[in-house]
Design a protein around this motif. Structure first.
Motif, short mmCIF file in Angstrom:
data_model
loop_
_atom_site.label_atom_id
_atom_site.label_comp_id
_atom_site.label_asym_id
_atom_site.label_seq_id
_atom_site.Cartn_x
_atom_site.Cartn_y
_atom_site.Cartn_z
N ASP A 110 49.08 -17.36 29.34
CA ASP A 110 48.96 -16.38 28.27
C ASP A 110 48.48 -15.06 28.86
OD1 ASP A 110 48.66 -14.95 25.95
OD2 ASP A 110 46.93 -16.07 25.23
N CYS A 111 49.38 -14.11 28.94
CA CYS A 111 49.08 -12.81 29.55
C CYS A 111 48.89 -11.72 28.49
CB CYS A 111 50.22 -12.41 30.49
SG CYS A 111 50.43 -13.53 31.86
N THR A 112 48.69 -12.12 27.24
CA THR A 112 48.63 -11.16 26.14
C THR A 112 47.57 -10.09 26.35
OG1 THR A 112 49.33 -12.93 24.65
CG2 THR A 112 48.43 -10.95 23.63
N SER A 113 46.37 -10.49 26.72
CA SER A 113 45.29 -9.49 26.87
C SER A 113 45.55 -8.58 28.06
CB SER A 113 43.92 -10.17 26.99
OG SER A 113 43.86 -10.96 28.15
N THR A 114 46.13 -9.11 29.12
CA THR A 114 46.46 -8.30 30.29
C THR A 114 47.53 -7.28 29.94
OG1 THR A 114 45.88 -10.13 31.74
CG2 THR A 114 47.20 -8.35 32.70
N ILE A 115 48.55 -7.73 29.23
CA ILE A 115 49.63 -6.83 28.82
C ILE A 115 49.07 -5.74 27.90
CG2 ILE A 115 51.73 -6.68 27.41
CD1 ILE A 115 52.49 -9.45 28.60
N ARG A 116 48.17 -6.11 27.00
CA ARG A 116 47.56 -5.12 26.10
C ARG A 116 46.81 -4.05 26.90
NH1 ARG A 116 44.23 -8.21 23.22
NH2 ARG A 116 46.04 -9.19 22.28
N GLN A 117 46.08 -4.48 27.93
CA GLN A 117 45.34 -3.52 28.76
C GLN A 117 46.29 -2.59 29.50
OE1 GLN A 117 41.99 -2.76 29.11
NE2 GLN A 117 42.93 -1.05 30.21
N ILE A 118 47.38 -3.14 30.02
CA ILE A 118 48.36 -2.32 30.73
C ILE A 118 49.02 -1.33 29.77
CG2 ILE A 118 50.50 -2.37 32.07
CD1 ILE A 118 49.56 -5.17 33.10
#
Length: 71
Positions: A47-55
């Motif tokens: 789950d990369c959702t939070s990383t994608i949101r930060q990017i």
């Protein structure tokens, strides 16, 4: 007593490039982050959702810097 707001790394980097009027560097930062998002979207099992949101937040800061250069 006020709240001290500390700029994040991307804000400091963008501010530096804006002060140098280095649009190419800002464009490259944005391109790199868009590629990261594409790579993370392709990952499975994580789950990369939070990383994608930060990017995506980084991209917003970069685009604001680009807009300042265009003004």
């Amino acid at each position: 007593m006020g709240i001290l707001m500390v700029a994040g790394a991307i804000e400091l980097i963008v501010e530096g490039y804006v002060s140098l009027r280095d649009q190419a560097a800002l464009d490259e930062l944005r391109t790199q982050r868009r590629k990261l998002i594409a790579d993370l979207d392709a990952c499975t099992g994580i789950d990369c959702t939070s990383t994608i949101r930060q990017i995506e937040d980084d991209i917003v800061v970069i685009e604001a810097g680009l807009a300042r250069l265009a003004a």
